[in-house]
Motif scaffolding. Sequence first.
Motif, PDB file in Angstrom:
ATOM      1  N   UNK A 488       0.863  -1.182   0.000  1.00 24.18           N
ATOM      2  CA  UNK A 488       0.000   0.000   0.000  1.00 24.18           C
ATOM      3  C   UNK A 488       0.899   1.231   0.000  1.00 24.18           C
ATOM      4  N   UNK A 489       0.378   2.309  -0.558  1.00 20.75           N
ATOM      5  CA  UNK A 489       1.137   3.553  -0.660  1.00 20.75           C
ATOM      6  C   UNK A 489       0.159   4.708  -0.492  1.00 20.75           C
ATOM      7  N   UNK A 490      -0.092   5.122   0.759  1.00 21.21           N
ATOM      8  CA  UNK A 490      -1.111   6.148   1.010  1.00 21.21           C
ATOM      9  C   UNK A 490      -0.773   7.475   0.337  1.00 21.21           C
ATOM     10  N   UNK A 491      -1.774   8.313   0.082  1.00 23.75           N
ATOM     11  CA  UNK A 491      -1.530   9.632  -0.510  1.00 23.75           C
ATOM     12  C   UNK A 491      -0.593  10.472   0.364  1.00 23.75           C
ATOM     13  N   UNK A 492       0.279  11.227  -0.278  1.00 19.21           N
ATOM     14  CA  UNK A 492       1.219  12.108   0.428  1.00 19.21           C
ATOM     15  C   UNK A 492       1.277  13.439  -0.297  1.00 19.21           C
ATOM     16  N   UNK A 493       1.791  14.458   0.390  1.00 13.66           N
ATOM     17  CA  UNK A 493       2.006  15.752  -0.227  1.00 13.66           C
ATOM     18  C   UNK A 493       0.740  16.302  -0.862  1.00 13.66           C
ATOM     19  N   UNK A 494       0.869  16.748  -2.106  1.00 18.57           N
ATOM     20  CA  UNK A 494      -0.251  17.355  -2.808  1.00 18.57           C
ATOM     21  C   UNK A 494      -1.379  16.354  -3.034  1.00 18.57           C
ATOM     22  N   UNK A 495      -1.060  15.052  -3.031  1.00 22.25           N
ATOM     23  CA  UNK A 495      -2.089  14.029  -3.233  1.00 22.25           C
ATOM     24  C   UNK A 495      -3.164  14.072  -2.153  1.00 22.25           C
ATOM     25  N   UNK A 496      -2.780  14.458  -0.937  1.00 20.35           N
ATOM     26  CA  UNK A 496      -3.735  14.479   0.170  1.00 20.35           C
ATOM     27  C   UNK A 496      -4.763  15.582   0.010  1.00 20.35           C
ATOM     28  N   UNK A 497      -4.510  16.535  -0.898  1.00 15.28           N
ATOM     29  CA  UNK A 497      -5.433  17.666  -1.067  1.00 15.28           C
ATOM     30  C   UNK A 497      -6.229  17.556  -2.367  1.00 15.28           C
ATOM     31  N   UNK A 498      -6.073  16.432  -3.060  1.00 13.66           N
ATOM     32  CA  UNK A 498      -6.797  16.239  -4.308  1.00 13.66           C
ATOM     33  C   UNK A 498      -8.150  15.587  -4.035  1.00 13.66           C
ATOM     34  N   UNK A 499      -9.154  16.026  -4.745  1.00 14.45           N
ATOM     35  CA  UNK A 499     -10.511  15.492  -4.580  1.00 14.45           C
ATOM     36  C   UNK A 499     -11.102  15.210  -5.968  1.00 14.45           C
TER      37      UNK A 499
END
Length: 896
Positions: A488-499
């Motif tokens: 698994x590779x959870x969202x990080x950085x800018x990925x956490x703010x993408x919707x």
Amino acid sequence: MRTDSVQSISRHDYRPYPYRITHADLQFDLQADATRVHTRLSVESADASGQALVLNGEDLTLEQVALDGRTLSPDEYTLTENTLTLAPGTLPAFTLEITSLCRPADNTQLMGLYVSGNSLFTQCEAEGFRRITWFPDRPDVMSRYRVTLRADKQRYPLLLSNGNLLESRDLPDGRHEAVWEDPHPKPCYLFALVAGDFACREQTIQTRSGRDALLQVYSDHGSEHQTEWALDSLVRSVRWDETRFGLELDLDRFMIVAARDFNMGAMENKGLNVFNSAYVLADPESATDASYHAIEAVIGHEYFHNWTGNRVTCRDWFQLSLKEGLTVFRDQEFSADMMTHGLPEAEAQSARAVKRIDDVTALRIAQFPEDAGPMAHPIRPESYQSISNFYTATIYEKGAEIIRMQHTLLGEEGFRAGMDEYFRRHDGQAVTCDDFLSAMESVYVRQNPGSTLEQFRRWYSQAGTPRVKVTLAHDAAAQTLRVTLEQRNPPVGIETRQNPPVEKLPLHIPFALGLLDGEGKELSLTHKGVKQATALLELREKSQTWTFENIAEQPVPSLLRGFSAPVIVEYERTPQELALLARHDTDAFARWEAAQSLATRVLLDSISRPESGSPDEQLLIDTWEALLQDGSLTAAYRSRILSLPAERELLEKTSPLDPLAVVEARRRLIGKLGDALAPFWMTAYEDNRIDGPYAPDAASSGKRSMRNLALLYLMAAGGQGGQELTLEHYDAARNMTDRMAALGALVQYGTPEARSERLQHFYTQWRHNPLVIDRWFAVQAASAATSLADVRQLMTHPDFSLRNPNRARSLIFQFCTNNLRNVHSREGHSFWAEQVLALDALNPEISSRLARVFENWQRFTPVLRDSLQQAWRHIQSQPALSSNLSEIVNKALSAQ
């Protein structure tokens, strides 16, 4: 340029430059105050569409523009602060001449042409050439350069540039000139010139094809005796690249010049490498073992760029890891080969393991936190605002691990075949990461019919550190073991703010696995009739299971042997299993990993229960004792396996981040281990004594490393005997490695009197050597005994200057990065913000790096988090931040 609003550049916006600059003829009239540059460009239209010709420039004074010999009036071109735009119409080819001024003495950014001491240097990567002359400052514009340098001969007796020296002559006005030509096309970021008065050490060698080549190392007069190791390292680099990769030096000469003021470690300009003097100058009296090894590695790195970066370069800056990740892998392999040279097989394997341990430790301390923070990015970023901010551990160290995985999948012979194919396809071109992987894939497909590396490409586009969960299911009756890996590779950085959240697909992960029985004996793994000691499992799905036969009892797994992939392993071990692996695992990396995991467990336990401590503390002491007495271990390996995890690495294991608790827990444990095992440390100290002259070879440096580790434990134990021994060690030291080890132990654990006395003695003895005084500042700045008030006092020292990057790093960076006890207060955070802003006014590249020290501010304990947020807000509120700093600030604060 300073800006309040910075636009992002997207990888997908790339368009080829509409013109080819086939030749660049540059003439320099060099002066520190104002250098006049006459640029003559041979230009061809690449698409015949009559597009505008846009050139980059920064802090330049434009004097004249001429097209095909006709001087243009100002209404025939458009000049802005940072661009010069012309409309050449539909001309298929033309000559463009530009005369402009730049001002090296005013250039505190150290990008472009600048002054260091009494000399002139250039630094053009990534976008410094635009500070020298107007030019399309991008890596896919490749030109052949002819450079004429003119200057006052007395002030600048040496005039150097890229390639081969065609001629030099005196001029009638006390000046002289030198003409250089580089026969190979290159992007402007690889341009270099140096003008000054230097000593030179040189050697002529014969390449494997029989050509003579002149190797030269230039440095300040009086430092010639310190360049022997650098020149020897360059010779070894040339020979290694010929032998390991079949790559030969392609110029008549190769030059290295040491600069006192330099933003980076070194720069691979074609044939003329400019180096931070810290990575050139060394002698036993003034340089440590670490310095010798770093010089060899960095010289190797920059030389290896001659092919992986220069002959084949980047199409655009999003492909930066194409050259840096690959070349870091190459320099790591070079260093490992140099460490093992001439050693018996067992010692050679140990030396390779030590190198691997050091590289992985650096990755975990610098890159893993980056992967978990607001600046997290893939090794091929999707966007940036300032490319200078992307010279990161992800691009370099993680990039090297992704190359290493390809080496693991293809094997040494297959990887070499892939490299040969890469150069066959792309020599002389500006290419992409996909181009490199395609060359490797051509070999992988031959080795594995029906399979490709298509899935492996996801490593280039996904940020974050993947986690691999391991599950074992042993069937005693069937004598089988089912091993399940789940990634698994959870969202990080800018990925956490993408919707909606970004979908991250499974990666192709090579996972090396071994097994031990309950007594620590290695078991064979049999899968589909193939028996092996280590199985390389290629994890491609979200979850996969492998079944191994003839496993009679529940085994102890040895996981991710050799650190076969840059991932975090999730598997619950008992302390007893860790102790068994630490004592018996046949894979040296996994054995070290088990010892570190056991120590980490004890440290984290003591943080969570400071009153009672860890129930596994005695097991750790017993394990350390067994390792101290294991005669099969080399001194270098023993020094690594018996070291406690670094504070910064341990800090990443706490949630929320609790730096003060980490410092205290580690200091307590090192003291306990020192006290409980004092007789064994003393034996190790005596057994690793070296008589005879200093040598930086692997065996000797390993003995010094182990002896100095034993000294540190004895000093940390707190007894009077430890300090007396450390003082004796300092006074008797015959090399800088031993002297710095004793000084560091005293500064960390000694009495104020002993600390002050030896610091003064050290300064008095070495005050005329800038590189050694950098260490003097650094050893104090990083010590838990050094307060913020002490650091401010050191900033008033006559030898401190914020303008010199090495000096700023030695004091300000060391305090903010490594003095976890004293920087983490409201006053300490305010100091950090104050220095970030002060540096931004001088050198934005250095400022943005200091800012990144606390980019993970939101992960700290509530009190520290609030204090850091206030410091970040203060930085953000200041007018006209540099583009470098603005990007860091905005990303850090948007992560809350």
